[in-house]
Scaffold this motif. Structure first.
Motif, PDB file in Angstrom:
ATOM      1  N   GLU A  81       1.039  -1.373  -0.444  1.00  0.00           N
ATOM      2  CA  GLU A  81      -0.047  -0.370   0.091  1.00  0.00           C
ATOM      3  C   GLU A  81       0.941   1.288   0.114  1.00  0.00           C
ATOM      4  N   LYS A  84       1.784   1.717  -3.475  1.00  0.00           N
ATOM      5  CA  LYS A  84       1.058   2.119  -4.539  1.00  0.00           C
ATOM      6  C   LYS A  84       0.941   3.677  -4.268  1.00  0.00           C
ATOM      7  N   TRP A  85       0.893   4.151  -2.923  1.00  0.00           N
ATOM      8  CA  TRP A  85       0.380   5.658  -2.503  1.00  0.00           C
ATOM      9  C   TRP A  85       1.706   6.251  -2.698  1.00  0.00           C
TER      10      TRP A  85
END
Length: 100
Positions: A81, A84-85
């Motif tokens: 995550e 992705k961020w």
């Protein structure tokens, strides 16, 4: 471990890269070092000791080898995550954010 302690641990310079490298199957000290350009062996050694002390990694039977513990493996989704961020909000060459 509190949120603050956890974020300080995985937020230290190079720590996320070390954990990510272990997710990619690099387990020996030299493999980890080669996968993270710019990190000194001394600093890698220090970070590995910190991660071992925190129960994120453990030494293996392989000479100078390391493996993620269950506690360390639980970080996989968190690091995905974060990646992705970072990709979403990375700066484009013209200075515009990708997320906009």
């Amino acid at each position: 471990m509190t949120f603050h302690e956890a974020s300080e641990l995985i937020g230290k310079r190079w720590t996320g890269a070390i954990i990510r490298t272990l997710f990619h199957g690099k387990t020996r000290f030299r493999e980890i070092a080669d996968a993270i350009p710019g990190m000194s062996d001394k600093l890698l050694s220090a970070r590995l000791k910190e991660l071992e002390h925190a129960g994120i990694i453990r030494p293996t039977d392989t000479e100078r080898g390391y493996a993620l513990t269950e506690k360390g493996k639980d970080l996989r989704l968190i690091l995905i995550e974060i990646a992705k961020w970072a990709h979403r909000w990375a700066q484009k060459p013209d200075g515009e954010e990708q997320g906009k």
